[in-house]
Design a protein around this motif. Sequence first.
Motif, PDB file in Angstrom:
ATOM      1  N   MET A 183       0.826  -1.202   0.000  1.00 39.40           N
ATOM      2  CA  MET A 183       0.000   0.000   0.000  1.00 39.40           C
ATOM      3  C   MET A 183       0.867   1.262   0.000  1.00 39.40           C
ATOM      4  O   MET A 183       0.604   2.213  -0.752  1.00 39.40           O
ATOM      5  CB  MET A 183      -0.911  -0.012   1.227  1.00 39.40           C
ATOM      6  N   ILE A 184       1.913   1.300   0.825  1.00 39.32           N
ATOM      7  CA  ILE A 184       2.797   2.467   0.864  1.00 39.32           C
ATOM      8  C   ILE A 184       3.551   2.591  -0.455  1.00 39.32           C
ATOM      9  O   ILE A 184       3.802   3.701  -0.940  1.00 39.32           O
ATOM     10  CB  ILE A 184       3.777   2.343   2.046  1.00 39.32           C
ATOM     11  N   MET A 185       3.899   1.468  -1.056  1.00 46.73           N
ATOM     12  CA  MET A 185       4.556   1.480  -2.363  1.00 46.73           C
ATOM     13  C   MET A 185       3.658   2.142  -3.400  1.00 46.73           C
ATOM     14  O   MET A 185       4.122   2.932  -4.238  1.00 46.73           O
ATOM     15  CB  MET A 185       4.882   0.044  -2.772  1.00 46.73           C
ATOM     16  N   GLU A 186       2.366   1.848  -3.359  1.00 45.63           N
ATOM     17  CA  GLU A 186       1.420   2.467  -4.289  1.00 45.63           C
ATOM     18  C   GLU A 186       1.349   3.973  -4.070  1.00 45.63           C
ATOM     19  O   GLU A 186       1.315   4.746  -5.038  1.00 45.63           O
ATOM     20  CB  GLU A 186       0.039   1.832  -4.106  1.00 45.63           C
ATOM     21  N   CYS A 187       1.354   4.396  -2.811  1.00 46.59           N
ATOM     22  CA  CYS A 187       1.377   5.837  -2.534  1.00 46.59           C
ATOM     23  C   CYS A 187       2.663   6.462  -3.062  1.00 46.59           C
ATOM     24  O   CYS A 187       2.650   7.567  -3.628  1.00 46.59           O
ATOM     25  CB  CYS A 187       1.264   6.084  -1.027  1.00 46.59           C
ATOM     26  N   GLY A 188       3.789   5.758  -2.877  1.00 44.26           N
ATOM     27  CA  GLY A 188       5.060   6.284  -3.350  1.00 44.26           C
ATOM     28  C   GLY A 188       5.141   6.413  -4.855  1.00 44.26           C
ATOM     29  O   GLY A 188       5.946   7.187  -5.370  1.00 44.26           O
TER      30      GLY A 188
END
Length: 566
Positions: free
Chosen positions: A321-326
Amino acid sequence: MVWLIAVPLLPLLTVLLIAAGDRAQEEQHVRLGALPIVAAFLGSIATLGLVSADGPLTIRLYDPTALAGFTLPLGFHIDRLSAVMMALISLVSTIIYLYSSRYMYQDRHYRRYMGLIAFTTFVLLCMVSSANLLMLFVFWQILSWLLFLLAHNHAHAATLEGACKTFWFLRVGDVAFLAGIALASSLYGTIEFQELFARAAAAPVALAFLPGLDIDGATAVALLIFFGGMSKSAQFPIHVWLPSSLYAPTPVHALLHAGIINAGGFLMNRLAPLYGLSPTALHVAFVIGTLTAILGATMMLTQNDIKKTLGFSTIGQMGYMIMECGLGAFSLAVFHLIAHGIFKATVFLNCGNVIHKARQEPSFPHPAREEEDRPFSPLTWSTGFFTTLFLPLVILLGTHGILRIPLLESQGTVIFLFFIWVTSSQAILSLTRIHEVASWKVSLAMLMTLVLVLFTYLFAAERFTHFLYPNPDEVAGYFKAAALPGRLFDLMVVGMTSLTILGWVYLYARAHGRTIRMPMWVESLFATLYVLFMNRLYVDVIYAKLGQALLHVASRFERLAAGRRG
């Protein structure tokens, strides 16, 4: 629309109802307490419909008041993101509350537990609808305390140790979060979300980080707040609190993994305009998220405990999920957050049933039957092989290979295609384990899986993105800020493609009774890595040694200071 204030406050009524009852009436009061939580869910659905039709709503409880030169505005700001999160939280909390009312009814601290579940729901609803950074941080801080209390059985030594570890590790992130708020207030003179975004975009500020090295003010604020989100969402290397907290009742973890641990993804979406001003912060989030996703999934594969397996699975999913935000795909992260929250909540509740049944039946789970040799299906293998390699060819050749579409201009499309490929490949590889039905049915299921994932992600890309972020220029700005160099992205796709091909080759060789010959040093390396990941990379041991070293240094300073006073 003052009635909207009642929606996040309704779970407090449940707390009061439970507290008002005595021991003899606790069951009746707990059942009655379910009504306000159900009402909160219905109110969240109504709020979602209202906000979707009329736009964001801001409700001030009272005007900003100066306190020692600092403003403390209290109120609620409910936009589409807040409304979606409120609906998710209230839905999951309703299910968990009703489930817990039967699952925990014989526990000695039944009333306290049910009251904490309701209070946690109140805190989560207030956090996602907060009008400013400081109010959000107050409820963020309360959640850290609640995670300590929700461990429940503090008489158990391991439970208490895990609760304390959770509390102190979250404190580290909370300090960074508070520093980010203080810096934002100092640089931009406000902590109100919309004003903060407007001032940060209108007046960039440079800070002297090191001699000869400046850092953008928006980047500094975004990184500090991101560090706070890292702790709550168990990002590597601050993930160690989550496996240590798994002694809590399984309904607690259903709520934790469905709501609380998603806080990092929500926080980045709430501050998306600020992160859109800082490519550096987005790239850091991408690196941390990618590392967490890989390590979390790998450590999950080496666990032999059902709750630890699910815990590390959540760590990997939070990294995803954080990767998608990044990568600038904020709406995709919210879509992922919702899907994972509902899925993991139900899995943890069922996990509680499995554990309970295993304690009652010593022979459960039943000894596995010896698997018979299963015939190799060329149709299933070929379908899976070519299906999982279809999307990488589309990404590499169709977007900026043959058609020469610049990556920066097609960043959003390429990213969504990338996640469609990764998700569908995982599902298709798992379908190869099905041998009880005809191979053509399995092959058809693989194709349908690809189509289902494709259309689901396209829905997230088009409808959900437009719903959360109606301004297409804003979305394009996020993708542009997060853009990766074309060769780096190609390298990622090539690496993932190579791993996928190796996986299919391994399945083919194993089905034909063949082994892939490897040098002894490679086999030794694999064994070492297995032990390393099974022991969670020894990060817990490293932190323990570091803590002992710090205590030793502190005690020496204390003795020196005492000697000087003497």
